[in-house]
Design an enzyme around this catalytic site. Structure first.
Site, short mmCIF file in Angstrom:
data_model
loop_
_atom_site.label_atom_id
_atom_site.label_comp_id
_atom_site.label_asym_id
_atom_site.label_seq_id
_atom_site.Cartn_x
_atom_site.Cartn_y
_atom_site.Cartn_z
CE LYS A 40 -4.11 -2.37 2.52
NZ LYS A 40 -4.34 -2.71 0.76
N GLY A 253 -8.42 2.05 -4.07
CA GLY A 253 -7.64 2.84 -2.69
C GLY A 253 -6.75 3.82 -2.41
CG ASP A 254 -3.23 1.54 -1.82
OD1 ASP A 254 -3.29 0.97 -1.01
OD2 ASP A 254 -2.66 0.42 -2.68
O1 RIB Z 1 -4.01 -2.03 -1.47
C1 RIB Z 1 -2.90 -3.30 -2.41
C2 RIB Z 1 -1.91 -3.73 -1.91
O2 RIB Z 1 -2.73 -4.05 -0.32
C3 RIB Z 1 -1.76 -4.46 -2.47
O3 RIB Z 1 -0.73 -3.60 -3.75
C4 RIB Z 1 -0.86 -5.24 -1.34
O4 RIB Z 1 0.08 -5.39 -1.64
C5 RIB Z 1 -1.41 -5.05 -0.11
O5 RIB Z 1 -0.79 -4.76 0.42
#
Ligand code: RIB
Length: 310
Positions: A40, A253-254
């Site tokens: 994330k 979300g990221d």
């Molecule tokens: O938000 C997605 C992420 O959650 C993925 O890339 C995985 O590594 C987890 O951390």
């Protein structure tokens, strides 16, 4: 260009495309396997860098091949990884991800070196960084580290955006240091012990998050967009989603969190920054993979300013 610092995780994502997500005890035959840079923290850093921010990442990987690849990928994205340490005792973080035909996923993470990111390491890194405009953090590193980063940012007058993912309870003194909290529905339910099934419930839960001490709340509602509660005015705003074709929701979300940081860093109001973030999150789901799926600035501007759908 805002300087955004992300304190967070780097994982190698081990991704299998499956027709349906396996139920407990079930084996499902998938089509494709890929190793894709994720985590994330690193995802948020890559998304912000592609939007044009100056990005520094504070984190930890193992002294192994995945760690090497994760660092190389972040460098290629123009991220300053001076403060991503190599751990001699723990492997790099990995995430096992199944993505189904509708683009939905389930994720299991082995945190490895991410949980060796200490508060002291963050203190030293923070002191070495030039002026920071925004601190962005998910929760895939130790809580003590998050707590220290929030305190350092508060002391420097740096805005803190906290994405409480994966869901966990947070102490009041951490929440009190957060400018904008960006939870999804399950994270909101976990933090507040309140249901978040209807829009009325979402508003009550967002209000409860303000009562718990955060300054502003941006609740992400997946395909239903986002709910903003401005703590200064007490006003709610609902921000509609973009109608895009979903390929892979991993790291949506990221992307949203990075878009919000960039929106605020460029001087937009909270609601405008959430609209911008919605465009970044929407574009991210139209492509496969966490970091490769993050949109370029030109694509975001096309959607956000001109309404051009991909
Ligand atoms: O938000 C997605 C992420 O959650 C993925 O890339 C995985 O590594 C987890 O951390």
């Amino acid at each position: 260009m805002p300087h955004i610092v992300v304190v967070g995780s780097l994982n190698m994502d081990l991704v299998v495309q499956v027709p349906t997500i396996p139920a407990p005890g079930e084996t499902v035959l998938g089509d494709n396997f890929a190793t894709i840079p994720g985590g994330k923290g690193a995802n948020q850093a890559v998304a912000a860098a592609r939007l044009g921010a100056q990005v520094s990442l504070i984190g930890r990987v193992g002294n192994d091949a995945f760690g090497e690849q994760l660092l190389a990928n972040a460098r290629r994205e123009g991220i300053d990884v001076t403060h991503v340490g190599r751990d001699e005792t723990a492997a790099s973080g990995i995430a096992m991800i199944c993505v189904d035909a509708a683009g939905q996923n389930n994720i299991a993470v082995a945190s490895g070196a991410n949980y060796k990111l200490t508060a002291d390491y963050v203190r030293v890194a923070w002191a070495a960084l030039p002026h920071v405009d925004l601190l962005v953090m998910p929760l895939e590193t130790p809580l003590e580290t998050i707590e220290t980063a929030v305190a350092l940012a508060n002391q420097s007058g740096t805005k803190v955006i906290l994405n409480p993912a994966p869901a966990q309870k947070l102490p009041a003194h951490i929440l009190a240091g957060v400018d904008v909290l960006v939870p999804n529905e399950p994270e909101t339910a976990q933090l507040t012990d309140m249901p978040v099934d209807t829009s009325h419930e979402a508003r009550l839960a967002a209000q409860e998050l303000l009562n718990l001490g955060v300054s502003h709340v941006v609740l992400t509602l997946g395909s239903r967009g986002a709910l903003v509660l401005d703590g200064a005015t007490g006003q709610f705003s609902e921000v509609a989603p973009y109608p895009v074709t979903v390929v892979d929701t991993t790291a949506a979300g990221d992307a949203f969190v990075a878009g919000l940081a960039m929106g605020l860093g460029e001087g937009r109001s909270l609601v405008e920054a959430v609209r911008f973030a919605n465009a970044v999150g929407a574009l991210a789901v139209t492509k496969q993979g966490a970091q490769p799926g993050m949109p370029a600035r030109a694509e975001v501007d096309n959607l956000f300013e001109k309404g051009v759908l991909p």
